[in-house]
Write a protein that holds these residues in place. Structure first.
Motif, PDB file in Angstrom:
ATOM      1  N   GLU A  42      36.661 -89.423 -58.928  1.00 26.75           N
ATOM      2  CA  GLU A  42      37.010 -88.255 -59.737  1.00 26.75           C
ATOM      3  C   GLU A  42      38.420 -88.373 -60.293  1.00 26.75           C
ATOM      4  N   VAL A  58      34.349 -90.611 -53.479  1.00 28.02           N
ATOM      5  CA  VAL A  58      34.097 -89.642 -54.541  1.00 28.02           C
ATOM      6  C   VAL A  58      35.405 -89.115 -55.111  1.00 28.02           C
ATOM      7  N   THR A 109      32.230 -82.204 -53.781  1.00 32.84           N
ATOM      8  CA  THR A 109      31.944 -83.642 -53.771  1.00 32.84           C
ATOM      9  C   THR A 109      30.461 -83.939 -53.907  1.00 32.84           C
ATOM     10  N   TYR A 110      29.602 -82.893 -53.852  1.00 31.93           N
ATOM     11  CA  TYR A 110      28.161 -83.105 -53.990  1.00 31.93           C
ATOM     12  C   TYR A 110      27.678 -82.695 -55.380  1.00 31.93           C
ATOM     13  N   ARG A 134      32.613 -91.581 -47.737  1.00 30.69           N
ATOM     14  CA  ARG A 134      31.992 -91.125 -48.978  1.00 30.69           C
ATOM     15  C   ARG A 134      32.902 -90.165 -49.733  1.00 30.69           C
TER      16      ARG A 134
END
Length: 421
Positions: free
Chosen positions: A327, A323, A408-409, A319
């Motif tokens: 980005e 991500v 990342t969240y 994940r």
């Protein structure tokens, strides 16, 4: 005689379940067993509902509800008590299509104790007098005999001693019980320790099992004190002491319970207490066997948690990489758009500068020196704005350095761009 652990009984799968398990879906400790309506119809008219429910692993009530919901008629009361030649005929097969699903316990997924037997004495006697007590017992006795009573129990909170929650009466009894238990456990290869959080742990099969001994204490509300008599002619004063009620009186019962303070599934025994058939002192052998059983379950749970942690770490790495790539792609697109806009602005400036230069060439009444100086300056400004006139590597480079604290969240709202759908 040697006392060994018994293995969990394993139920033999019937051919009925074996066929249905081909389509099962494992969810936790349960499975879903599916039957077609035609298949279940045949089975309820070939086998009594109670027997069929036991073979599937559900109650007869649940089986009956599932059949009625699916439109499957069931044999009437007393159907199987009659002779085969006088039983009512089997009704017609329902026209409904579909499947009937039952949620049953998957016994194959229940961890079983180790096959290694645990040899424990048949009976372990607790002596009437404490002789050569264990160091842990000596340490606890020093604290217990000087502790104050708080809410009916000896106040030993915060002291690194055996986890024993009792009143003052059974101190000697608890000391003899724990001394016998600790020494018997050490003969079996177990070890004891008091953790920094004041937890008493038994190390069994390299697993720490938290234990404690508690006494059942009754809590009874104390009646409030009678009000102070008022002196004739005296001033009235409020009695605030009555506002702190209710207060309680703690009555010790002397009933002890040895507890394994660990969370386990599958209904393994974790409590041994005083009963009419015997005191907790007579159950030390069973306690040692229970500690071994619990250690096996704890080891199984720990291994499962480690597997889940590795799976989560692997999924998290995938994940995170996804991500990060998204980005980087987003920032490259913004960079491309920014350079394009600057190039467009530079081209607009050049078009305007070209138009001015044409007017100057046509012989407009302007100072040629001033016009030449302005044109040179304007072209320099356009070149400064044009990204293709500078270091071209800054335009074509695909390297993006994300900051160390990149979250990342992040739940930011996605920005609209040329590539947005």
């Amino acid at each position: 005689m040697a006392h060994s652990l018994k293995r969990f009984p394993v139920q033999t799968k019937q051919s009925l379940i074996s066929k249905a398990l081909e389509s099962k879906r494992l969810i936790g400790m349960y499975t879903y067993i599916s039957f077609s309506i035609a298949e279940l119809f045949d089975k309820v008219w070939e086998t009594p509902v109670l027997q069929l429910a036991q073979e599937i692993g559900v109650s007869d009530v649940a089986l009956g509800k599932a059949c009625r919901k699916a439109g499957i008629p069931l044999p009437g009361r007393g159907h199987w008590a009659k002779q085969a030649n006088v039983r009512p005929q089997k009704p017609k097969l329902p026209k409904n299509n579909g499947t009937v699903e039952f949620k049953v316990l998957d016994r194959s997924a229940i961890p079983r104790p180790s096959h290694k037997p645990v040899t424990i004495e048949q009976t372990i006697q607790v002596p009437d007098q404490l002789k050569e007590p264990h160091p842990l017992v000596i340490q606890w006795l020093k604290v217990a005999r000087s502790a104050k009573i708080i809410d009916g129990f000896l106040g030993a909170k915060g002291r690194r001693v055996l986890d024993i929650k009792i009143s003052a009466a059974p101190i000697d009894r608890c000391a003899r019980f724990f001394d016998t238990l600790i020494k018997a456990a050490e003969r079996e290869g177990y070890s004891w320790k008091i953790t920094e959080t004041n937890t008493t742990s038994v190390i069994v099969n390299n697993e720490a099992v938290a234990v404690r001994l508690v006494e059942r204490v009754k809590r009874l509300p104390s009646p409030p004190q009678p009000p102070q008599p008022r002196r004739p002619g005296g001033a009235w004063t409020p009695d605030f002491s009555r506002m702190v009620y209710p207060r309680y009186e703690w009555i010790p019962t002397g009933e002890l319970t040895f507890q394994i303070d660990e969370y386990t599934d599958y209904g393994e025994r974790k409590n041994w207490k005083d009963t009419k058939t015997g005191l907790v002192e007579t159950k030390i052998a069973d306690i040692l066997v229970g500690l071994s059983r619990i250690s096996v379950l704890l080891k199984k749970k720990r291994e499962q948690r480690e597997i889940q942690a590795r799976e989560y770490a692997a999924a998290e790495a995938v994940r995170l990489e996804r991500v990060r790539k998204a980005e980087i792609q987003h920032r490259l697109q913004l960079k491309l758009v920014n350079h394009t806009e600057k190039w467009e602005h530079a081209e607009r400036l050049r078009s305007f500068i070209g138009a001015v230069a044409k007017r100057v060439e046509c012989g407009q009444a302007v100072d040629p020196t001033a016009a030449k100086a302005w044109l040179e300056w304007a072209n320099q400004q356009a070149n400064l704005l044009d990204p293709t006139e500078g270091d071209l590597m800054t335009v074509i480079s695909l390297e993006v350095q994300l900051e160390n604290g990149f979250n990342t969240y992040s739940y930011r709202k996605p920005e609209k761009s040329w590539w947005s759908e």
